[in-house]
Design a protein around this motif. Sequence first.
Motif, PDB file in Angstrom:
ATOM      1  N   PHE A  77      45.616  25.363  43.903  1.00 37.11           N
ATOM      2  CA  PHE A  77      46.585  24.282  43.980  1.00 37.11           C
ATOM      3  C   PHE A  77      47.116  23.943  42.592  1.00 37.11           C
ATOM      4  N   ASN A  78      48.441  23.895  42.487  1.00 35.93           N
ATOM      5  CA  ASN A  78      49.125  23.501  41.246  1.00 35.93           C
ATOM      6  C   ASN A  78      48.693  24.333  40.038  1.00 35.93           C
ATOM      7  N   GLN A  79      48.545  25.640  40.240  1.00 38.15           N
ATOM      8  CA  GLN A  79      48.233  26.559  39.146  1.00 38.15           C
ATOM      9  C   GLN A  79      49.176  27.770  39.199  1.00 38.15           C
ATOM     10  N   PRO A  80      50.494  27.541  39.170  1.00 42.14           N
ATOM     11  CA  PRO A  80      51.454  28.649  39.293  1.00 42.14           C
ATOM     12  C   PRO A  80      51.362  29.662  38.160  1.00 42.14           C
ATOM     13  N   TYR A  81      50.786  29.236  37.016  1.00 34.82           N
ATOM     14  CA  TYR A  81      50.656  30.145  35.877  1.00 34.82           C
ATOM     15  C   TYR A  81      49.782  31.358  36.209  1.00 34.82           C
ATOM     16  N   LEU A  82      48.988  31.271  37.276  1.00 38.78           N
ATOM     17  CA  LEU A  82      48.134  32.401  37.647  1.00 38.78           C
ATOM     18  C   LEU A  82      48.955  33.616  38.066  1.00 38.78           C
ATOM     19  N   GLN A  83      50.219  33.383  38.447  1.00 37.72           N
ATOM     20  CA  GLN A  83      51.093  34.503  38.798  1.00 37.72           C
ATOM     21  C   GLN A  83      51.239  35.479  37.633  1.00 37.72           C
ATOM     22  N   LYS A  84      51.249  34.929  36.401  1.00 32.19           N
ATOM     23  CA  LYS A  84      51.401  35.771  35.219  1.00 32.19           C
ATOM     24  C   LYS A  84      50.062  36.359  34.768  1.00 32.19           C
ATOM     25  N   GLN A  85      48.987  35.626  35.010  1.00 27.36           N
ATOM     26  CA  GLN A  85      47.673  36.057  34.522  1.00 27.36           C
ATOM     27  C   GLN A  85      47.049  37.150  35.388  1.00 27.36           C
ATOM     28  N   LEU A  86      47.328  37.119  36.692  1.00 28.51           N
ATOM     29  CA  LEU A  86      46.676  38.045  37.612  1.00 28.51           C
ATOM     30  C   LEU A  86      47.656  39.107  38.093  1.00 28.51           C
ATOM     31  N   LYS A  87      47.204  40.354  38.119  1.00 26.62           N
ATOM     32  CA  LYS A  87      48.076  41.477  38.499  1.00 26.62           C
ATOM     33  C   LYS A  87      47.462  42.263  39.655  1.00 26.62           C
ATOM     34  N   GLU A  88      48.305  42.898  40.420  1.00 30.94           N
ATOM     35  CA  GLU A  88      47.839  43.772  41.492  1.00 30.94           C
ATOM     36  C   GLU A  88      46.980  44.896  40.911  1.00 30.94           C
ATOM     37  N   GLY A  89      45.841  45.152  41.539  1.00 32.56           N
ATOM     38  CA  GLY A  89      44.944  46.203  41.087  1.00 32.56           C
ATOM     39  C   GLY A  89      43.897  45.731  40.091  1.00 32.56           C
ATOM     40  N   GLN A  90      44.037  44.514  39.584  1.00 33.85           N
ATOM     41  CA  GLN A  90      43.093  43.970  38.598  1.00 33.85           C
ATOM     42  C   GLN A  90      41.773  43.602  39.279  1.00 33.85           C
ATOM     43  N   MET A  91      40.647  43.867  38.588  1.00 33.94           N
ATOM     44  CA  MET A  91      39.338  43.464  39.098  1.00 33.94           C
ATOM     45  C   MET A  91      39.028  42.054  38.565  1.00 33.94           C
ATOM     46  N   ILE A  92      38.653  41.153  39.436  1.00 33.44           N
ATOM     47  CA  ILE A  92      38.286  39.800  38.990  1.00 33.44           C
ATOM     48  C   ILE A  92      37.006  39.353  39.684  1.00 33.44           C
ATOM     49  N   THR A  93      36.343  38.412  39.034  1.00 29.45           N
ATOM     50  CA  THR A  93      35.153  37.804  39.622  1.00 29.45           C
ATOM     51  C   THR A  93      35.458  36.331  39.857  1.00 29.45           C
ATOM     52  N   VAL A  94      35.245  35.871  41.071  1.00 34.80           N
ATOM     53  CA  VAL A  94      35.558  34.482  41.420  1.00 34.80           C
ATOM     54  C   VAL A  94      34.354  33.826  42.085  1.00 34.80           C
ATOM     55  N   MET A  95      34.308  32.492  41.977  1.00 32.25           N
ATOM     56  CA  MET A  95      33.261  31.741  42.657  1.00 32.25           C
ATOM     57  C   MET A  95      33.905  30.528  43.318  1.00 32.25           C
ATOM     58  N   GLY A  96      33.660  30.354  44.598  1.00 27.19           N
ATOM     59  CA  GLY A  96      34.253  29.217  45.287  1.00 27.19           C
ATOM     60  C   GLY A  96      33.674  29.029  46.670  1.00 27.19           C
ATOM     61  N   LYS A  97      34.162  27.969  47.328  1.00 28.83           N
ATOM     62  CA  LYS A  97      33.678  27.629  48.667  1.00 28.83           C
ATOM     63  C   LYS A  97      34.579  28.270  49.708  1.00 28.83           C
ATOM     64  N   ALA A  98      33.967  28.855  50.723  1.00 25.10           N
ATOM     65  CA  ALA A  98      34.715  29.551  51.763  1.00 25.10           C
ATOM     66  C   ALA A  98      35.090  28.601  52.898  1.00 25.10           C
ATOM     67  N   SER A  99      36.289  28.819  53.468  1.00 22.55           N
ATOM     68  CA  SER A  99      36.735  28.015  54.612  1.00 22.55           C
ATOM     69  C   SER A  99      37.759  28.825  55.387  1.00 22.55           C
ATOM     70  N   TYR A 100      38.039  28.368  56.597  1.00 22.29           N
ATOM     71  CA  TYR A 100      39.054  29.034  57.412  1.00 22.29           C
ATOM     72  C   TYR A 100      40.428  28.437  57.150  1.00 22.29           C
ATOM     73  N   LYS A 101      41.431  29.278  57.049  1.00 22.84           N
ATOM     74  CA  LYS A 101      42.825  28.854  56.933  1.00 22.84           C
ATOM     75  C   LYS A 101      43.627  29.779  57.836  1.00 22.84           C
ATOM     76  N   TYR A 102      44.249  29.181  58.853  1.00 23.52           N
ATOM     77  CA  TYR A 102      44.996  29.973  59.824  1.00 23.52           C
ATOM     78  C   TYR A 102      44.120  31.104  60.391  1.00 23.52           C
ATOM     79  N   GLU A 103      42.875  30.735  60.731  1.00 18.35           N
ATOM     80  CA  GLU A 103      41.911  31.630  61.381  1.00 18.35           C
ATOM     81  C   GLU A 103      41.458  32.785  60.488  1.00 18.35           C
ATOM     82  N   LYS A 104      41.747  32.704  59.183  1.00 17.99           N
ATOM     83  CA  LYS A 104      41.266  33.722  58.252  1.00 17.99           C
ATOM     84  C   LYS A 104      40.438  33.066  57.156  1.00 17.99           C
ATOM     85  N   LEU A 105      39.378  33.778  56.730  1.00 17.22           N
ATOM     86  CA  LEU A 105      38.534  33.233  55.667  1.00 17.22           C
ATOM     87  C   LEU A 105      39.247  33.291  54.323  1.00 17.22           C
ATOM     88  N   GLN A 106      39.027  32.252  53.507  1.00 18.33           N
ATOM     89  CA  GLN A 106      39.564  32.258  52.150  1.00 18.33           C
ATOM     90  C   GLN A 106      38.648  31.433  51.254  1.00 18.33           C
TER      91      GLN A 106
END
Length: 685
Positions: free
Chosen positions: A95-124
């Motif tokens: 939320f409200n972090q549009p700058y990530l569009q420039k920081q993250l690229k297709e094919g890049q490997m990243i490590t993330v940590m967060g809480k899982a929930s359903y959005k439109y019947e899909k996990l995110q």
Amino acid sequence: METNKPITELSGIGKKKAQLFEKIGIKSLMDLVTYYPTTYEKGIGYSRIQEVKPNGTYLIQGEIMVAPYSKKARQVILTSTRIKDDTGEIGLTWFNQPYLQKQLKEGQMITVMGKASYKYEKLQLTSPKILTQADLNYYDDKTIIPIYPLTKGINQKAIRLAVASAMEAINNRIEDYLPDMIREANELISLEDAIYQVHYPQNDVVLNDARRRLVFDEFLFFQLGLMMLKDEQVRIENQYNFECRKGYENTLKKLPFALTSAQYNVLDEIIKDMNGSYNMNRLIQGDVGSGKTVVAALAIILAAENGYQSVLMAPTEVLAKQHLQSLEKMFVSIDLRIELLVGSMTKKEKVDTYQKIEAGLIDVVLGTHAVIQEGVNFKNLALVITDEQHRFGVAQRELLAGKGHYPHVLVMSGTPIPRTLGLILYGDMDVSIIDELPPGRKSIETFVVNDSYRNRVKAFIAKEIEAGRQCYIVCPMVEENEENDLKDVLSYTEKLKVELPPHIRIEYLHGQMRPKEKNETMERFARGELDILVSTTVIEVGINVPNATLMIIEDAHRFGLAQLHQLRGRVGRGGNQSYCILISDSQSVLGKKRMAIMTESQDGFYIAQKDLEIRGHGDLLGLRQSGMPTFKIANIVEDMEILKQAHLVAKTISEKRDILQEATYENFRKKLENYMETNMSFIAL
């Protein structure tokens, strides 16, 4: 390195970064090492995407499948992408972090940590942290990870590095001011060990020992400071003489209702104070509708008949005006000059009122913050009353008392707290409690329903309005937020306007509105020009509408019990039967228990005690608003037993003050003097 050295002495902290740290109160090395974590995370191992389940927190490494894209939804910018590993894929949303569009690229490997929930019947994962290698090293090394409060420009990594540098720089230089006798008697670890372990806990047992020592210290100095402050205040001799004259006696006799025994008891305490050898400094605690204002009004009459001025400061213009209406009815049998002083008055009106006050042509001033502005000078102010004391900063109350020459001080609070806790926390004041409601007051019927009852609730709202009544609806949010589905004021208002009959007048109210707009809306509701007021908790204090008979609280499980009780107290003020409907879909045992308490009791002190027992973290007493020092680590709800323990020690030291001159108490005395100087000069009147 000495503990009082500035943090710029540390490597990596220059002038610019030091300014950021100063925003969170950190200037010296000691400030830094006593900047405690607010919570902790347990280190978690890596998970494969196929292992992710809703509501769990996961550490995942994956490849970005598509370049992040952003879209605006209402007032929020959503940035989304998806990552995959060899077991599956999962969405990521920020939320409200549009700058990530420039920081993250297709094919890049990243490590993330967060809480899982359903959005439109899909996990995110919602708002996951993107972890650097340095972060991962930290997580690998620590089983219990400290999480610090932040400010813009400082992240967790910066705080952790700075704390580590400071701990190394002041190694073995933290003096323990607590005498060995007190430490041993209360089974407390050393200060140095406590500070180290609170930042780097080896396990839960060690962390609890560290917290207990630091919490004990905070409570001890706070309470001892209050006790000493009270002793100093007691030495202020009473400058005024009060006699119970005819007007006072006549008003008491002609009241359209009989005072309760509790009101008489408190009134006797006030009169005794006002005629005593020393200044009154009294807090009146009373439940909603217990009649605190009547008692205060009688004290005002007593002051006026003896030739003195009084001032009553309320938190809102609406409440100040309602006090004016109430007092004018009470003062009808005596010649009392009463004036309003509020921010919405014109400059000319204010200046005219200032002149009358200074000339002694006004006996009673009722107002908001306007009464403490420069230019307001009293001729002979003898009584200062603040209503809903937790809504004012202490500096404001001191300014008000400073308008006179050591006036008597009466503070009213409609937020009940458990008696024992009140006596401890308000150690600088005498506490009176009105714990009895006037006879004949109708009980507010309280119901807890889930979302399936919504149509029946709407029908009931319409029925009450058709009968000429009014309704409050309280929502936990101002605007809709993509992160959750809590009911919000703005969209809820628009929805009601569509779903209810068109002749029903509906308006919203929230704290982000301009003060003038807020006052106008409340006054329109008070005059009966609106049928439904959809609001945030801004209406918790400061509005009295006897015609309002229905209080609906959405997502009621999101509120503290004491706050729910305050909100419920907005209705039941007239002669008609009133109702409170708590809408909650909470399935938790605790959530259901809290809702049940609201239906089983309307005693604010009982509810406050239950709130204290089960609530957990929260600013129960509004300490930040009341001006008491904000505790760095102590929590008056969770740490009640430590509070009681520290209270006994503080009481012993206060009663045997000579021991502070002993050599073993030298460091303790210096610490106490510093605490009094930096904190108690801002403590309550």
